[in-house]
Design a protein around this motif. Structure first.
Motif, PDB file in Angstrom:
ATOM      1  N   VAL A 158      40.940  45.924  43.615  1.00 30.03           N
ATOM      2  CA  VAL A 158      40.321  45.362  44.557  1.00 30.03           C
ATOM      3  C   VAL A 158      41.235  45.529  45.802  1.00 30.03           C
ATOM      4  O   VAL A 158      42.545  45.286  45.520  1.00 30.03           O
TER       5      VAL A 158
ATOM      6  N   ALA B 247      35.233  38.899  44.519  1.00 27.12           N
ATOM      7  CA  ALA B 247      35.968  40.026  44.032  1.00 27.12           C
ATOM      8  C   ALA B 247      37.056  39.555  42.930  1.00 27.12           C
ATOM      9  O   ALA B 247      37.371  40.229  41.879  1.00 27.12           O
TER      10      ALA B 247
ATOM     11  N   GLY C  85      38.201  41.440  39.637  1.00 33.47           N
ATOM     12  CA  GLY C  85      39.119  42.368  39.676  1.00 33.47           C
ATOM     13  C   GLY C  85      40.040  42.565  38.495  1.00 33.47           C
ATOM     14  O   GLY C  85      40.309  41.480  37.886  1.00 33.47           O
TER      15      GLY C  85
END
Ligand code: ADE
Length: 422
Positions: free
Chosen positions: A211, A259, A263
């Protein structure tokens, strides 16, 4: 010679490092040879507040070759290469105030030493030197002919000063030169950030959800390199145009709250504060790696991470701290790299010399330009002159053995004419 460094006995190792970097800095060598002859900085003092690395050492040598009395202090407490600092003092007669791991007070005492050198020209990487002069040494502003700024964050601060009417000297936005940001920010940050993450963790990048917060030049470079190592790259952005660009470059784009859940490795490169906060840490998977490659250690909210982890924090490996967080999905170990400071300079060696060759040649030539044009400059932020950029790019191409074409007279006339149509 007055200096403040870790250990002068490290000089021999530092000299080897400086010489190794020099092999990959041919454009800077051209400037150095000319400066030796022409002495553009004769009888001048310069204070540099930059990362104290082998590449910076070659810049400092170049300015000294041009006649300047150069003093170097660190622009970041964790990026100093102590052996390089020792060699600069011992082998090159350049005063250095920098120790890797220095505390905040020592860091600012070193900046004050750089100011008390009474420079006519300063160079900054993050604007700490120039803002300290404005805030604490205003009487010295009249001694300054100009300053040069190396990084995005510093230029943002300087433009804010200009907008407020607070800027009192001319400043060159070296960061904004194409010969700097298209190469150093993109290829330098891309490679050195991955290098830092890998050296710190020994993680396999392939197959990981990587990420990246921010899709400026640094984010673009990092995304490119992470994809090159077969990561699944996710980009988070606040700017719709950059987000769209990331999507069309083939990366997944989503808000950080989404995210955060998926991640494996996070890296912030936004230049802004509180990009990763407790809201995100609580969502992260067990084993998530968190890092920052932006200039200041403000992008990852380390205080909040420490607060939600309580005492459950331990140093598990060089540059890796483990925080155990009670997350949404139970307990999660989060691994913070380099205390949230720029991972590429803390855990690795920063950008390779070959790319710093372009940034620092642009710095050196822009400094010469400021000296030559000082009578006509006013207190504002200037762009680097196009002829400097063309010179640096042409010399770099030459050093790479690459030729390009030249416009014919007919083509020049065609481009200058508005009479030609469909
Ligand atoms: N900034 C990023 N990488 C660097 C390096 N190698 N030297 C100086 N400044 C840097």
């Amino acid at each position: 010679m007055n200096s403040d460094i870790k250990d002068i006995k490290l000089a021999a190792a530092g000299k080897k490092r400086i010489e190794w970097a020099e092999r990959d800095m041919p454009v800077l060598a051209v400037a150095r040879t000319r400066f030796e002859k022409e002495q553009p900085f004769r009888n001048m003092k310069m204070s540099l507040c930059l990362h104290v690395t082998a590449e910076t050492a070659n810049l400092a040598r170049t300015l000294k070759a041009g006649g300047a009395d150069v003093l170097l202090c660190a622009s970041n407490p964790l990026s100093t290469q102590d052996d390089v600092a020792a060699s600069l003092v011992h082998d090159y007669g350049i005063r250095v105030y920098a120790k890797r791991g220095e505390g905040r007070e020592e860091f600012f005492s070193h900046i004050r030493a750089a100011i008390e050198h009474h420079p006519q020209i300063t160079m900054d990487d993050g604007a700490d030197l120039i803002s300290t002069i404005h805030n604490e040494y205003p009487a010295q502003l009249k001694e300054l002919w100009g300053s040069l700024e190396e990084t995005t964050t510093g230029v943002i601060r300087l433009r804010a000063m200009e907008k407020d009417g607070a800027l009192r000297i001319p400043v060159m936005a070296v960061n904004d030169a194409k010969t700097k940001n298209l190469f150093d920010n993109r290829y330098g940050t891309g490679q050195s950030t991955l290098d830092g993450i890998i050296r710190a963790t020994d993680a396999l990048i392939a197959g990981k959800n990587f990420v990246i917060a921010g899709y400026g030049w640094c984010g673009r470079g990092l995304a490119l390199r992470a994809r090159g190592m077969s990561a699944q790259v996710i980009v988070t952005e606040v700017d719709p145009i950059k987000a769209l660009e990331a999507a069309m470059d083939g990366f997944r784009v989503m808000p950080m709250v989404e995210a955060a859940r998926i991640g494996d490795i996070f890296c912030t490169v936004t230049g802004n504060i509180n990009v990763l906060t407790k809201e995100h840490f609580r969502l992260m998977k067990d084993g998530a790696v968190v890092s920052n490659s932006g200039h200041f250690d403000v992008e990852v909210n380390v205080k909040e991470l420490a607060a939600i982890a309580g005492s459950a924090r331990k140093d598990v490996r060089g540059f890796v701290d483990e925080y155990v967080v009670a997350g949404e999905n139970g307990e999660a170990r989060i691994y913070l790299l380099a205390e949230g400071r720029l991972v590429n300079l803390a855990a690795a060696e920063g950008h390779p010399a070959s790319v710093m060759d372009m940034s620092f040649s642009t710095q050196a030539l822009a400094a010469e330009w400021v000296v030559k044009n000082r009578e006509s400059l006013s207190p504002r932020v200037y762009d680097v002159a196009p002829e400097i950029e063309i010179n640096v790019a042409s010399l770099k191409l030459q050093s790479m053995g690459l030729g390009i074409d030249t416009l014919t007279e007919e083509q020049v006339a065609y481009l200058a004419s508005w009479r030609h149509g469909t």
